[in-house]
Scaffold this active site. Structure first.
Site, PDB file in Angstrom:
ATOM      1  N   SER A  15       0.804  -1.220   0.000  1.00 30.32           N
ATOM      2  CA  SER A  15       0.000   0.000   0.000  1.00 30.32           C
ATOM      3  C   SER A  15       0.838   1.271   0.000  1.00 30.32           C
ATOM      4  O   SER A  15       0.407   2.294  -0.534  1.00 30.32           O
ATOM      5  CB  SER A  15      -0.962   0.009   1.194  1.00 30.32           C
ATOM      6  OG  SER A  15      -0.256  -0.216   2.396  1.00 30.32           O
TER       7      SER A  15
ATOM      8  N   HIS B 299       1.443   4.661   4.280  1.00 30.34           N
ATOM      9  CA  HIS B 299       0.591   5.349   3.305  1.00 30.34           C
ATOM     10  C   HIS B 299       1.043   6.793   3.104  1.00 30.34           C
ATOM     11  O   HIS B 299       1.154   7.267   1.965  1.00 30.34           O
ATOM     12  CB  HIS B 299      -0.862   5.308   3.780  1.00 30.34           C
ATOM     13  CG  HIS B 299      -1.446   3.941   3.782  1.00 30.34           C
ATOM     14  ND1 HIS B 299      -2.792   3.700   4.022  1.00 30.34           N
ATOM     15  CD2 HIS B 299      -0.883   2.714   3.586  1.00 30.34           C
ATOM     16  CE1 HIS B 299      -3.022   2.404   3.963  1.00 30.34           C
ATOM     17  NE2 HIS B 299      -1.880   1.792   3.708  1.00 30.34           N
TER      18      HIS B 299
END
Length: 303
Positions: A208, A254
């Site tokens: 991610s 992230h």
């Protein structure tokens, strides 16, 4: 956001047009443009422009290449970011998805011993000894990008869907080498921020961070092409809500990936043509230096 282009149909025949009424792109009829392919003269929008030695060519003419009997007008067709135009613009994305799936299958087959050996954590007592990035296992910052939670299939499913939807169009716009650099640097930046801010023994894994880097670069690219920013902004907001709304998500990865993706993506699509490689890879190098410095600082703190 990832809309498949229509088939090449040539310029639309719509009769007389006003002087200020521009034709629509042959692949995206709803986008008016004043640029035409230097070979076939079809109207092309910024997304379909492939840099040539003189002007721009359309993707159809680029695919035809020099083996069709037509005199070549571009010695080496380039993408918007200066990369080489490939016959399969999603090849690297497919390879990355394949690698992630392969690692996931190995995780399922071998078990926790494999996952524990390659996931990311700073410093922890594992298998009877202290291990982690702080112990010199820097490879974990890279290998953790290709691992996913073996007990939660949705983890890899959502990540691979995001990689396919966002990565494919971005790879086509940047070219393979620049796309790989963006992906890896974004993932490493996410790992570095996790290493710096997360608890030393907190395990982290997943693609991610790299995918958030692709989100950031996509936003920069859409801004560069003057596209409607609302879809990508909405997608980012939704993902950030998930990021901070669930306790088991490494928000550091992230955010680190997103920031790196914006920086590298901006350099990729805004670098002046005469100094394109210097600017693009120079910014990549600077972000990597920041990753290394961050890692060294955290290692000093933990040891």
């Amino acid at each position: 956001m990832n809309q498949p282009p229509g088939s090449p149909q040539g310029p639309r025949n719509q009769g007389p047009r006003d002087a200020d009424d521009l034709p629509g792109c042959y692949r995206h009829p709803d986008r008016e443009t004043g640029v035409r392919c230097t070979r076939c003269e079809r109207p092309i929008c910024p997304e379909c422009m492939v840099s040539a030695s003189v002007g721009f060519q359309c993707p159809a003419c680029v695919r035809e290449g020099s083996g069709t009997g037509h005199p070549p007008t571009a010695t080496q067709p380039r993408t918007l970011a200066g990369g080489t135009v490939a016959r399969d613009p999603r090849l690297v994305t497919k390879v990355l998805i394949g690698l992630n799936l392969a690692f996931y299958l190995v995780q399922l087959a071998v078990g926790d011993a494999f996952t524990d050996r390659f996931l990311l954590f700073g410093r922890a007592f594992l298998s009877g000894e202290i291990q982690g990035v702080a112990e010199g296992q820097w490879y974990r910052m890279l290998t953790s990008m290709f691992l996913h939670d073996p007990d939660n299939p949705m983890h890899i499913i959502f990540n691979m869907l995001g990689l396919w939807w966002v990565g494919g169009p971005l790879e086509a716009a940047l070219g393979r080498a620049r796309y790989v650099a963006l992906y890896l640097i974004s993932g490493l930046a996410g790992s570095a921020l996790c290493y710096l801010l997360a608890a030393p023994g907190q395990p982290t894994l997943g693609a991610s961070g790299a995918i958030f880097g692709l989100f950031g670069a996509t936003a920069v690219l859409m801004r560069r092409l003057n596209y409607d920013m609302r879809p990508v902004i909405a997608l980012l907001v939704i993902n950030l809500i998930f990021t901070f709304g669930w306790s088991n998500i490494a928000w550091q990865a992230h955010i680190g990936g997103l920031v790196a993706g914006v920086l590298v993506g901006y350099a990729m699509v805004h670098a002046p043509r005469e100094r394109r490689n210097l600017v693009q890879y120079g910014v990549c190098a600077l972000v990597l230096v920041a990753v290394v410095v961050t890692t060294l600082i955290r290692t000093t703190q933990l040891t």
